[in-house]
Design an enzyme around this catalytic site. Structure first.
Site, PDB file in Angstrom:
ATOM      1  N   ASP A  59      54.255   9.519  14.569  1.00  0.00           N
ATOM      2  CA  ASP A  59      53.828   9.419  15.948  1.00  0.00           C
ATOM      3  C   ASP A  59      55.129   9.462  16.773  1.00  0.00           C
ATOM      4  O   ASP A  59      56.220   9.324  16.211  1.00  0.00           O
ATOM      5  CB  ASP A  59      53.071   8.101  16.160  1.00  0.00           C
ATOM      6  CG  ASP A  59      52.748   7.857  17.618  1.00  0.00           C
ATOM      7  OD1 ASP A  59      52.253   8.781  18.285  1.00  0.00           O
ATOM      8  OD2 ASP A  59      53.024   6.728  18.101  1.00  0.00           O
ATOM      9  N   LEU A  60      55.014   9.664  18.066  1.00  0.00           N
ATOM     10  CA  LEU A  60      56.229   9.784  18.877  1.00  0.00           C
ATOM     11  C   LEU A  60      56.466   8.549  19.767  1.00  0.00           C
ATOM     12  O   LEU A  60      57.401   7.774  19.541  1.00  0.00           O
ATOM     13  CB  LEU A  60      56.129  11.062  19.726  1.00  0.00           C
ATOM     14  CG  LEU A  60      57.218  11.297  20.759  1.00  0.00           C
ATOM     15  CD1 LEU A  60      58.593  11.337  20.119  1.00  0.00           C
ATOM     16  CD2 LEU A  60      56.960  12.597  21.507  1.00  0.00           C
ATOM     17  N   ASP A  61      55.586   8.396  20.770  1.00  0.00           N
ATOM     18  CA  ASP A  61      55.776   7.325  21.757  1.00  0.00           C
ATOM     19  C   ASP A  61      55.698   5.954  21.089  1.00  0.00           C
ATOM     20  O   ASP A  61      54.675   5.602  20.513  1.00  0.00           O
ATOM     21  CB  ASP A  61      54.685   7.409  22.843  1.00  0.00           C
ATOM     22  CG  ASP A  61      54.697   8.754  23.561  1.00  0.00           C
ATOM     23  OD1 ASP A  61      55.734   9.087  24.141  1.00  0.00           O
ATOM     24  OD2 ASP A  61      53.668   9.460  23.534  1.00  0.00           O
TER      25      ASP A  61
ATOM     26  N   THR B 114      59.230   5.608  24.864  1.00  0.00           N
ATOM     27  CA  THR B 114      58.387   6.195  25.911  1.00  0.00           C
ATOM     28  C   THR B 114      57.053   5.465  26.072  1.00  0.00           C
ATOM     29  O   THR B 114      56.397   5.636  27.109  1.00  0.00           O
ATOM     30  CB  THR B 114      58.140   7.692  25.620  1.00  0.00           C
ATOM     31  OG1 THR B 114      57.997   7.852  24.210  1.00  0.00           O
ATOM     32  CG2 THR B 114      59.283   8.544  26.132  1.00  0.00           C
TER      33      THR B 114
ATOM     34  N   LYS C 118      47.424   2.959  23.905  1.00  0.00           N
ATOM     35  CA  LYS C 118      48.421   3.615  23.051  1.00  0.00           C
ATOM     36  C   LYS C 118      47.754   4.602  22.100  1.00  0.00           C
ATOM     37  O   LYS C 118      46.757   4.262  21.447  1.00  0.00           O
ATOM     38  CB  LYS C 118      49.212   2.564  22.254  1.00  0.00           C
ATOM     39  CG  LYS C 118      50.170   1.774  23.126  1.00  0.00           C
ATOM     40  CD  LYS C 118      51.003   0.827  22.289  1.00  0.00           C
ATOM     41  CE  LYS C 118      51.981   0.060  23.165  1.00  0.00           C
ATOM     42  NZ  LYS C 118      52.706  -0.954  22.387  1.00  0.00           N
ATOM     43  N   GLY C 119      48.302   5.793  22.029  1.00  0.00           N
ATOM     44  CA  GLY C 119      47.793   6.808  21.108  1.00  0.00           C
ATOM     45  C   GLY C 119      46.627   7.609  21.652  1.00  0.00           C
ATOM     46  O   GLY C 119      46.173   8.559  21.023  1.00  0.00           O
ATOM     47  N   ILE C 120      46.129   7.222  22.803  1.00  0.00           N
ATOM     48  CA  ILE C 120      44.921   7.824  23.385  1.00  0.00           C
ATOM     49  C   ILE C 120      45.331   8.909  24.397  1.00  0.00           C
ATOM     50  O   ILE C 120      46.293   8.741  25.124  1.00  0.00           O
ATOM     51  CB  ILE C 120      44.112   6.722  24.127  1.00  0.00           C
ATOM     52  CG1 ILE C 120      43.832   5.533  23.189  1.00  0.00           C
ATOM     53  CG2 ILE C 120      42.846   7.252  24.753  1.00  0.00           C
ATOM     54  CD1 ILE C 120      42.866   5.817  22.078  1.00  0.00           C
TER      55      ILE C 120
ATOM     56  N   SER D  86      51.550  13.608  17.621  1.00  0.00           N
ATOM     57  CA  SER D  86      51.481  12.827  18.859  1.00  0.00           C
ATOM     58  C   SER D  86      50.405  13.408  19.760  1.00  0.00           C
ATOM     59  O   SER D  86      50.265  14.630  19.856  1.00  0.00           O
ATOM     60  CB  SER D  86      52.828  12.887  19.590  1.00  0.00           C
ATOM     61  OG  SER D  86      52.678  12.378  20.905  1.00  0.00           O
ATOM     62  N   ALA D  87      49.676  12.511  20.432  1.00  0.00           N
ATOM     63  CA  ALA D  87      48.650  12.965  21.388  1.00  0.00           C
ATOM     64  C   ALA D  87      49.278  13.482  22.676  1.00  0.00           C
ATOM     65  O   ALA D  87      48.587  13.991  23.550  1.00  0.00           O
ATOM     66  CB  ALA D  87      47.710  11.812  21.700  1.00  0.00           C
TER      67      ALA D  87
ATOM     68  N   LYS E  27      42.957  10.510  18.343  1.00  0.00           N
ATOM     69  CA  LYS E  27      43.016   9.241  17.606  1.00  0.00           C
ATOM     70  C   LYS E  27      42.022   8.272  18.271  1.00  0.00           C
ATOM     71  O   LYS E  27      41.917   8.302  19.500  1.00  0.00           O
ATOM     72  CB  LYS E  27      44.438   8.657  17.677  1.00  0.00           C
ATOM     73  CG  LYS E  27      45.502   9.576  17.069  1.00  0.00           C
ATOM     74  CD  LYS E  27      46.904   9.046  17.380  1.00  0.00           C
ATOM     75  CE  LYS E  27      47.965  10.094  17.042  1.00  0.00           C
ATOM     76  NZ  LYS E  27      49.326   9.693  17.414  1.00  0.00           N
TER      77      LYS E  27
ATOM     78  N   GLU F 124      53.107   4.852  12.734  1.00  0.00           N
ATOM     79  CA  GLU F 124      52.433   4.636  14.017  1.00  0.00           C
ATOM     80  C   GLU F 124      52.740   3.270  14.630  1.00  0.00           C
ATOM     81  O   GLU F 124      53.018   2.315  13.893  1.00  0.00           O
ATOM     82  CB  GLU F 124      50.914   4.677  13.795  1.00  0.00           C
ATOM     83  CG  GLU F 124      50.268   6.014  14.033  1.00  0.00           C
ATOM     84  CD  GLU F 124      50.140   6.367  15.513  1.00  0.00           C
ATOM     85  OE1 GLU F 124      50.430   5.516  16.377  1.00  0.00           O
ATOM     86  OE2 GLU F 124      49.747   7.517  15.799  1.00  0.00           O
ATOM     87  N   ASP F 125      52.648   3.183  15.954  1.00  0.00           N
ATOM     88  CA  ASP F 125      52.770   1.885  16.631  1.00  0.00           C
ATOM     89  C   ASP F 125      51.461   1.475  17.297  1.00  0.00           C
ATOM     90  O   ASP F 125      51.389   0.418  17.911  1.00  0.00           O
ATOM     91  CB  ASP F 125      53.864   1.930  17.703  1.00  0.00           C
ATOM     92  CG  ASP F 125      53.470   2.789  18.886  1.00  0.00           C
ATOM     93  OD1 ASP F 125      52.886   3.880  18.667  1.00  0.00           O
ATOM     94  OD2 ASP F 125      53.689   2.371  20.039  1.00  0.00           O
TER      95      ASP F 125
HETATM   96  C1  G6P Z   1      50.521   9.232  23.279  1.00  0.00           C
HETATM   97  C2  G6P Z   1      50.752   7.909  23.970  1.00  0.00           C
HETATM   98  C3  G6P Z   1      49.681   7.646  25.015  1.00  0.00           C
HETATM   99  C4  G6P Z   1      49.564   8.849  25.951  1.00  0.00           C
HETATM  100  C5  G6P Z   1      49.223  10.091  25.154  1.00  0.00           C
HETATM  101  C6  G6P Z   1      49.109  11.343  26.023  1.00  0.00           C
HETATM  102  O1  G6P Z   1      49.472   9.102  22.402  1.00  0.00           O
HETATM  103  O2  G6P Z   1      50.744   6.851  23.034  1.00  0.00           O
HETATM  104  O3  G6P Z   1      50.053   6.499  25.739  1.00  0.00           O
HETATM  105  O4  G6P Z   1      48.567   8.627  26.934  1.00  0.00           O
HETATM  106  O5  G6P Z   1      50.240  10.301  24.192  1.00  0.00           O
HETATM  107  O6  G6P Z   1      50.371  11.627  26.559  1.00  0.00           O
HETATM  108  P1  G6P Z   1      50.655  12.707  27.691  1.00  0.00           P
HETATM  109  O7  G6P Z   1      52.158  12.776  27.744  1.00  0.00           O
HETATM  110  O8  G6P Z   1      50.038  14.000  27.227  1.00  0.00           O
HETATM  111  O9  G6P Z   1      50.027  12.215  28.936  1.00  0.00           O
HETATM  112 MG    MG Z   2      52.644   5.631  19.750  1.00  0.00          MG
END
Ligand code: G6P
Ligand code: MG
Length: 224
Positions: free
Chosen positions: A7-9, A15, A43-45, A114-115, A145, A169-170
């Site tokens: 996962d990224l953020d 971030t 988170k992740g959504i 990453s989403a 996710k 993942e976090d």
């Molecule tokens: C990740 C983050 C979420 C964020 C989503 C979409 O999953 O954990 O907090 O809403 O990405 O990110 P974006 O940069 O496309 O708005």
């Molecule tokens: Mg994350």
């Protein structure tokens, strides 16, 4: 173990905090407030799912047309993108670069699940794009996710089976996605939260993401 899917953020860099700030400022602008506990659910959504959760939380979901929702999501993203301009290679979380190097040295494939539609920009700013064999485009994934789809697509594109992968993942939604994909789940964060979501192991800090420890933990639960 043939691949590690990140996962990224909140895993590779901070971030997740920028998302929190930008969402809260947007929410405050329409007189909704939320705390860090509620933020865990975001988170992740995806961007639009996050906005819908916030509007629902504020009890105003029916007051906004699709067009107005697009405007709110855009205003959040504009603030988020301006926060990203501060991002530099020194903002990569501790231990991540060392882990990426160790994975390369050991011929383990590296994927990003990453989403975030801002994912490629973030990897570029951090100077680590070249480490990734696959970066899944979240715009092409129908079910976000906690559905396992984005992790399964990463494995497919990497040419490995899910059982050969570790996911990191976090977010609760992310851990659920990894487990439903039949992968080994490494949670970064609070032990209670990550364990409840189903993480196989939990690390409180990315410094503990050491290649040999990951391999040992993976081998203990998997015959592969
Ligand atoms: C990740 C983050 C979420 C964020 C989503 C979409 O999953 O954990 O907090 O809403 O990405 O990110 P974006 O940069 O496309 O708005
Ligand atoms: Mg994350």
């Amino acid at each position: 173990m043939k691949a590690v899917i990140f996962d990224l953020d909140g895993v590779i860099t901070d971030t997740a905090e920028f998302h929190f700030q930008a969402w809260r400022n947007m929410a405050n602008s329409i007189h909704i407030d939320f705390d860090r506990e509620f933020n865990e659910e975001l988170k992740g959504i995806s961007r639009m799912d996050s906005l819908n959760k916030i509007l629902d939380y504020g009890g105003v979901i029916d007051n906004y047309s699709d067009e107005q929702k697009e405007e709110l999501a855009d205003s959040k993203n504009n603030e988020y993108v301006s926060l990203l301009s501060e991002l530099k290679p020194e903002h990569i979380y501790p231990g991540i670069k060392k882990l990426l190097d160790a994975l390369k040295e050991n011929d383990i494939k590296i994927g990003l699940a990453s989403a975030s539609k801002n994912g490629p920009t973030i990897l570029d700013r951090l100077g680590i794009t070249n480490y990734f064999d696959v970066i899944v485009n979240p715009a092409l994934i129908e079910n976000g996710k906690p559905a396992p789809d984005i992790f399964l697509k990463a494995a497919l594109d990497l040419g490995v089976t899910p059982e050969e992968c570790i996911g990191i993942e976090d977010a609760e939604a992310g851990i659920k996605a990894i487990k439903d994909a039949n992968m080994f789940a490494v949670g970064v964060g609070t032990v209670d939260v990550m364990k409840k979501a189903g993480a196989d192991i939990v690390l409180e800090n990315t410094k503990e993401l050491v290649f040999s420890s990951l391999l040992d933990a993976f081998k203990q639960t998997s015959p592969l």
